[in-house]
Design a protein around this motif. Structure first.
Motif, PDB file in Angstrom:
ATOM      1  N   TYR A   1       0.822  -1.207   0.000  1.00 22.73           N
ATOM      2  CA  TYR A   1       0.000   0.000   0.000  1.00 22.73           C
ATOM      3  C   TYR A   1       0.855   1.256   0.000  1.00 22.73           C
ATOM      4  CZ  TYR A   1      -3.950  -3.039   1.192  1.00 22.73           C
ATOM      5  OH  TYR A   1      -4.913  -4.011   1.194  1.00 22.73           O
ATOM      6  N   ILE A   2       1.934   1.242   0.759  1.00 18.93           N
ATOM      7  CA  ILE A   2       2.830   2.403   0.806  1.00 18.93           C
ATOM      8  C   ILE A   2       3.464   2.633  -0.557  1.00 18.93           C
ATOM      9  CG2 ILE A   2       5.004   3.258   1.775  1.00 18.93           C
ATOM     10  CD1 ILE A   2       4.179   1.847   4.417  1.00 18.93           C
ATOM     11  N   VAL A   3       3.947   1.558  -1.171  1.00 19.75           N
ATOM     12  CA  VAL A   3       4.562   1.689  -2.504  1.00 19.75           C
ATOM     13  C   VAL A   3       3.538   2.189  -3.512  1.00 19.75           C
ATOM     14  CG1 VAL A   3       5.595   0.382  -4.398  1.00 19.75           C
ATOM     15  CG2 VAL A   3       6.357  -0.010  -2.065  1.00 19.75           C
ATOM     16  N   LEU A   4       2.322   1.653  -3.474  1.00 23.38           N
ATOM     17  CA  LEU A   4       1.274   2.098  -4.392  1.00 23.38           C
ATOM     18  C   LEU A   4       0.974   3.578  -4.198  1.00 23.38           C
ATOM     19  CD1 LEU A   4      -0.843   1.388  -6.553  1.00 23.38           C
ATOM     20  CD2 LEU A   4      -2.406   0.859  -4.682  1.00 23.38           C
ATOM     21  N   ALA A   5       0.870   4.024  -2.960  1.00 24.14           N
ATOM     22  CA  ALA A   5       0.585   5.437  -2.690  1.00 24.14           C
ATOM     23  C   ALA A   5       1.709   6.332  -3.199  1.00 24.14           C
ATOM     24  CB  ALA A   5       0.375   5.646  -1.193  1.00 24.14           C
ATOM     25  N   ILE A   6       2.943   5.921  -2.991  1.00 25.34           N
ATOM     26  CA  ILE A   6       4.085   6.711  -3.465  1.00 25.34           C
ATOM     27  C   ILE A   6       4.093   6.781  -4.986  1.00 25.34           C
ATOM     28  CG2 ILE A   6       6.613   6.756  -3.621  1.00 25.34           C
ATOM     29  CD1 ILE A   6       6.650   5.654  -0.745  1.00 25.34           C
ATOM     30  N   VAL A   7       3.862   5.647  -5.624  1.00 24.97           N
ATOM     31  CA  VAL A   7       3.860   5.618  -7.092  1.00 24.97           C
ATOM     32  C   VAL A   7       2.738   6.492  -7.649  1.00 24.97           C
ATOM     33  CG1 VAL A   7       3.426   4.124  -9.082  1.00 24.97           C
ATOM     34  CG2 VAL A   7       5.020   3.408  -7.317  1.00 24.97           C
ATOM     35  N   LEU A   8       1.544   6.382  -7.074  1.00 24.92           N
ATOM     36  CA  LEU A   8       0.428   7.206  -7.544  1.00 24.92           C
ATOM     37  C   LEU A   8       0.708   8.692  -7.343  1.00 24.92           C
ATOM     38  CD1 LEU A   8      -2.688   5.168  -6.388  1.00 24.92           C
ATOM     39  CD2 LEU A   8      -1.831   5.479  -8.716  1.00 24.92           C
ATOM     40  N   ALA A   9       1.281   9.059  -6.203  1.00 27.77           N
ATOM     41  CA  ALA A   9       1.607  10.455  -5.951  1.00 27.77           C
ATOM     42  C   ALA A   9       2.638  10.967  -6.954  1.00 27.77           C
ATOM     43  CB  ALA A   9       2.124  10.629  -4.519  1.00 27.77           C
ATOM     44  N   LEU A  10       3.658  10.166  -7.224  1.00 28.99           N
ATOM     45  CA  LEU A  10       4.686  10.592  -8.183  1.00 28.99           C
ATOM     46  C   LEU A  10       4.134  10.685  -9.598  1.00 28.99           C
ATOM     47  CD1 LEU A  10       7.775   8.641  -6.826  1.00 28.99           C
ATOM     48  CD2 LEU A  10       7.360  11.094  -6.733  1.00 28.99           C
ATOM     49  N   VAL A  11       3.279   9.749  -9.960  1.00 29.89           N
ATOM     50  CA  VAL A  11       2.667   9.813 -11.292  1.00 29.89           C
ATOM     51  C   VAL A  11       1.847  11.083 -11.424  1.00 29.89           C
ATOM     52  CG1 VAL A  11       0.890   8.745 -12.740  1.00 29.89           C
ATOM     53  CG2 VAL A  11       2.704   7.349 -11.767  1.00 29.89           C
ATOM     54  N   LEU A  12       1.047  11.392 -10.420  1.00 30.33           N
ATOM     55  CA  LEU A  12       0.250  12.619 -10.468  1.00 30.33           C
ATOM     56  C   LEU A  12       1.133  13.863 -10.564  1.00 30.33           C
ATOM     57  CD1 LEU A  12      -2.618  11.902  -7.925  1.00 30.33           C
ATOM     58  CD2 LEU A  12      -2.801  12.180 -10.395  1.00 30.33           C
ATOM     59  N   VAL A  13       2.206  13.904  -9.781  1.00 31.03           N
ATOM     60  CA  VAL A  13       3.112  15.063  -9.810  1.00 31.03           C
ATOM     61  C   VAL A  13       3.715  15.231 -11.196  1.00 31.03           C
ATOM     62  CG1 VAL A  13       5.341  15.914  -8.969  1.00 31.03           C
ATOM     63  CG2 VAL A  13       3.620  15.113  -7.351  1.00 31.03           C
ATOM     64  N   PHE A  14       4.228  14.149 -11.762  1.00 31.86           N
ATOM     65  CA  PHE A  14       4.888  14.270 -13.048  1.00 31.86           C
ATOM     66  C   PHE A  14       3.907  14.489 -14.198  1.00 31.86           C
ATOM     67  CE2 PHE A  14       8.368  12.160 -10.697  1.00 31.86           C
ATOM     68  CZ  PHE A  14       9.320  13.147 -10.889  1.00 31.86           C
ATOM     69  N   VAL A  15       2.692  13.962 -14.077  1.00 34.80           N
ATOM     70  CA  VAL A  15       1.679  14.222 -15.108  1.00 34.80           C
ATOM     71  C   VAL A  15       1.283  15.692 -15.091  1.00 34.80           C
ATOM     72  CG1 VAL A  15      -0.740  13.808 -15.714  1.00 34.80           C
ATOM     73  CG2 VAL A  15       0.790  11.893 -15.321  1.00 34.80           C
ATOM     74  N   ILE A  16       1.049  16.229 -13.906  1.00 38.51           N
ATOM     75  CA  ILE A  16       0.689  17.645 -13.810  1.00 38.51           C
ATOM     76  C   ILE A  16       1.842  18.522 -14.266  1.00 38.51           C
ATOM     77  CG2 ILE A  16       0.111  19.477 -12.161  1.00 38.51           C
ATOM     78  CD1 ILE A  16      -1.518  17.339 -10.634  1.00 38.51           C
ATOM     79  N   LYS A  17       3.058  18.153 -13.890  1.00 38.21           N
ATOM     80  CA  LYS A  17       4.238  18.906 -14.338  1.00 38.21           C
ATOM     81  C   LYS A  17       4.353  18.853 -15.864  1.00 38.21           C
ATOM     82  CE  LYS A  17       9.242  18.890 -14.071  1.00 38.21           C
ATOM     83  NZ  LYS A  17      10.413  18.108 -13.679  1.00 38.21           N
ATOM     84  N   GLY A  18       4.110  17.666 -16.432  1.00 38.87           N
ATOM     85  CA  GLY A  18       4.193  17.516 -17.879  1.00 38.87           C
ATOM     86  C   GLY A  18       3.102  18.282 -18.603  1.00 38.87           C
ATOM     87  N   LEU A  19       1.934  18.404 -17.983  1.00 38.33           N
ATOM     88  CA  LEU A  19       0.855  19.164 -18.604  1.00 38.33           C
ATOM     89  C   LEU A  19       1.234  20.628 -18.783  1.00 38.33           C
ATOM     90  CD1 LEU A  19      -2.406  17.838 -16.931  1.00 38.33           C
ATOM     91  CD2 LEU A  19      -1.786  17.704 -19.324  1.00 38.33           C
ATOM     92  N   PHE A  20       1.882  21.182 -17.789  1.00 38.71           N
ATOM     93  CA  PHE A  20       2.206  22.604 -17.848  1.00 38.71           C
ATOM     94  C   PHE A  20       3.459  22.899 -18.644  1.00 38.71           C
ATOM     95  CE2 PHE A  20      -0.405  22.467 -13.918  1.00 38.71           C
ATOM     96  CZ  PHE A  20      -1.452  23.221 -14.415  1.00 38.71           C
ATOM     97  N   THR A  21       4.344  21.913 -18.814  1.00 34.35           N
ATOM     98  CA  THR A  21       5.571  22.161 -19.580  1.00 34.35           C
ATOM     99  C   THR A  21       5.472  21.665 -21.016  1.00 34.35           C
ATOM    100  OG1 THR A  21       6.547  20.075 -18.829  1.00 34.35           O
ATOM    101  CG2 THR A  21       7.018  22.041 -17.530  1.00 34.35           C
ATOM    102  N   GLY A  22       4.544  20.744 -21.275  1.00 32.27           N
ATOM    103  CA  GLY A  22       4.450  20.157 -22.609  1.00 32.27           C
ATOM    104  C   GLY A  22       3.295  20.712 -23.412  1.00 32.27           C
ATOM    105  N   ASN A  23       2.934  19.960 -24.425  1.00 29.41           N
ATOM    106  CA  ASN A  23       1.851  20.324 -25.314  1.00 29.41           C
ATOM    107  C   ASN A  23       0.535  19.837 -24.709  1.00 29.41           C
ATOM    108  OD1 ASN A  23       0.130  20.831 -27.399  1.00 29.41           O
ATOM    109  ND2 ASN A  23       1.330  19.746 -28.955  1.00 29.41           N
TER     110      ASN A  23
END
Length: 145
Positions: free
Chosen positions: A47-69
């Motif tokens: 559960y801890i690993v899943l939560a960390i992975v989901l949080a990182l995916v969300l962070v990088f997706v949001i970061k990619g939205l604002f820096t990419g197309n």
């Protein structure tokens, strides 16, 4: 800096998970059936690993939205949603595929069956698209050389 922190956390969790897995493998099956603190600990690590992975995916997706197309990203998300909606539409909701679960006494409703069918059809379509894109890329590389 963030990458180093992520590597350290991943290493610590991997070691913890490996130790718990080894402890579970070394424990008698009858003991695991009666008392399962080792299995519970393994689930907590998962559960801890899943939560960390989901949080990182969300962070990088949001970061990619604002820096990419953003237009390309929204088109991709829209295409995925269309595939899921089409899969839901062709899913019948019959319990034929889930008969083993019904025989065990599980409460499988037609809606649950339809969700399972939707997931399966979505997986099939995305798998075929992934294979076709790899083939297309390979053929394109061959002809461009």
């Amino acid at each position: 800096m963030l990458q180093k922190i992520i590597k350290i956390i991943a290493f610590i969790l991997a070691i913890g998970g490996a130790l718990i897995a080894l402890m579970i493998m070394g424990t008698d099956l009858e003991v695991l059936k009666t008392t399962s603190p080792l299995v519970d600990n393994m689930l907590y690590v998962s559960y801890i690993v899943l939560a960390i992975v989901l949080a990182l995916v969300l962070v990088f997706v949001i970061k990619g939205l604002f820096t990419g197309n953003i237009k390309k990203t929204l088109l991709t998300v829209g295409a995925f949603l269309v595939i899921v909606l089409i899969s839901y539409g062709i899913s019948s909701g019959t319990n034929l595929d889930l008969q083993p679960f019904i025989a065990k006494g599980e409460n499988v409703t037609p809606q649950i069956s339809r969700y399972v069918g939707t997931g399966l059809y979505t997986f099939y379509v995305l798998a075929v698209l992934a294979i076709l894109s790899m083939l297309f890329s390979s053929v394109k590389k061959i002809f461009n050389k």
